[in-house]
Design a protein around this motif. Structure first.
Motif, mmCIF file in Angstrom:
data_model
loop_
_atom_site.group_PDB
_atom_site.id
_atom_site.type_symbol
_atom_site.label_atom_id
_atom_site.label_comp_id
_atom_site.label_asym_id
_atom_site.label_seq_id
_atom_site.Cartn_x
_atom_site.Cartn_y
_atom_site.Cartn_z
ATOM 1 N N LEU A 36 0.671 -1.070 -0.198
ATOM 2 C CA LEU A 36 0.063 -0.114 -0.023
ATOM 3 C C LEU A 36 0.940 1.402 0.184
ATOM 4 N N ILE A 37 2.054 1.274 0.801
ATOM 5 C CA ILE A 37 2.897 2.446 0.714
ATOM 6 C C ILE A 37 3.433 2.575 -0.876
ATOM 7 N N LEU A 38 3.766 1.538 -1.716
ATOM 8 C CA LEU A 38 4.130 1.929 -2.891
ATOM 9 C C LEU A 38 2.962 2.133 -3.524
ATOM 10 N N LEU A 39 1.904 1.802 -3.668
ATOM 11 C CA LEU A 39 0.704 2.135 -4.410
ATOM 12 C C LEU A 39 0.101 3.373 -4.300
ATOM 13 N N CYS A 40 -0.152 3.844 -2.958
ATOM 14 C CA CYS A 40 -0.622 4.865 -2.557
ATOM 15 C C CYS A 40 -0.296 5.390 -1.116
ATOM 16 N N PRO A 41 0.786 6.139 -0.959
ATOM 17 C CA PRO A 41 1.356 6.286 0.505
ATOM 18 C C PRO A 41 0.360 6.781 1.415
ATOM 19 N N CYS A 82 -4.558 12.727 11.504
ATOM 20 C CA CYS A 82 -4.621 13.875 10.273
ATOM 21 C C CYS A 82 -3.403 14.258 10.027
ATOM 22 N N GLY A 83 -2.628 14.726 10.765
ATOM 23 C CA GLY A 83 -1.129 15.315 10.559
ATOM 24 C C GLY A 83 -0.162 14.558 9.690
ATOM 25 N N SER A 84 -0.142 13.131 9.840
ATOM 26 C CA SER A 84 0.623 12.497 9.282
ATOM 27 C C SER A 84 -0.094 12.255 7.681
ATOM 28 N N PHE A 85 -1.341 12.062 7.678
ATOM 29 C CA PHE A 85 -1.842 12.042 6.410
ATOM 30 C C PHE A 85 -1.767 13.100 5.316
ATOM 31 N N LEU A 86 -1.821 14.414 6.199
ATOM 32 C CA LEU A 86 -1.878 15.647 5.156
ATOM 33 C C LEU A 86 -0.286 15.634 4.814
ATOM 34 N N ILE A 87 0.736 15.450 5.611
ATOM 35 C CA ILE A 87 2.008 15.646 5.178
ATOM 36 C C ILE A 87 2.375 14.841 3.966
ATOM 37 N N VAL A 88 2.132 13.356 4.323
ATOM 38 C CA VAL A 88 2.263 12.441 3.374
ATOM 39 C C VAL A 88 1.471 13.001 1.809
ATOM 40 N N CYS A 89 0.269 13.317 2.000
ATOM 41 C CA CYS A 89 -0.522 13.810 0.879
ATOM 42 C C CYS A 89 0.252 15.051 0.158
ATOM 43 N N THR A 134 3.355 13.431 -1.709
ATOM 44 C CA THR A 134 2.871 12.595 -2.661
ATOM 45 C C THR A 134 2.653 13.529 -3.918
ATOM 46 N N LEU A 135 1.966 14.420 -3.542
ATOM 47 C CA LEU A 135 1.479 15.704 -4.846
ATOM 48 C C LEU A 135 2.772 16.136 -5.417
ATOM 49 N N ALA A 136 3.621 16.364 -4.506
ATOM 50 C CA ALA A 136 4.613 17.178 -5.080
ATOM 51 C C ALA A 136 5.437 16.308 -5.978
ATOM 52 N N ALA A 137 5.728 15.059 -5.261
ATOM 53 C CA ALA A 137 6.383 14.168 -6.144
ATOM 54 C C ALA A 137 6.054 12.612 -5.429
ATOM 55 N N TRP A 138 6.257 11.488 -6.214
ATOM 56 C CA TRP A 138 5.844 10.243 -5.517
ATOM 57 C C TRP A 138 6.921 9.871 -4.504
ATOM 58 N N VAL A 139 7.949 10.041 -4.807
ATOM 59 C CA VAL A 139 9.044 9.435 -4.078
ATOM 60 C C VAL A 139 9.314 10.066 -2.742
ATOM 61 N N PRO A 140 9.135 11.428 -2.221
ATOM 62 C CA PRO A 140 9.158 11.894 -1.044
ATOM 63 C C PRO A 140 7.847 11.292 -0.326
#
Length: 53
Positions: free
Chosen positions: A8-13, A22-29, A32-38
């Protein structure tokens, strides 16, 4: 970390960290929108820290 979580991390972080708060979710979103690898790296870091607690 279970296999399905790693996949799931590889498909949709953001979905992989949605149960971490919520904080972790927003940071990862945003990362992920900036670039998939980060987004993947951030999700791995967040989940590896939560597994050690």
């Amino acid at each position: 970390m279970p296999f399905w979580r790693a996949l799931l991390i590889l498909l949709c972080p953001p979905l992989a960290v949605c149960d971490q708060g919520c904080g972790s979710f927003l940071i990862v979103c945003v990362l992920t929108l900036a670039a998939w690898v980060p987004g993947v790296i951030a999700a791995l870091i967040i989940l590896s820290k939560s597994d050690n607690l």
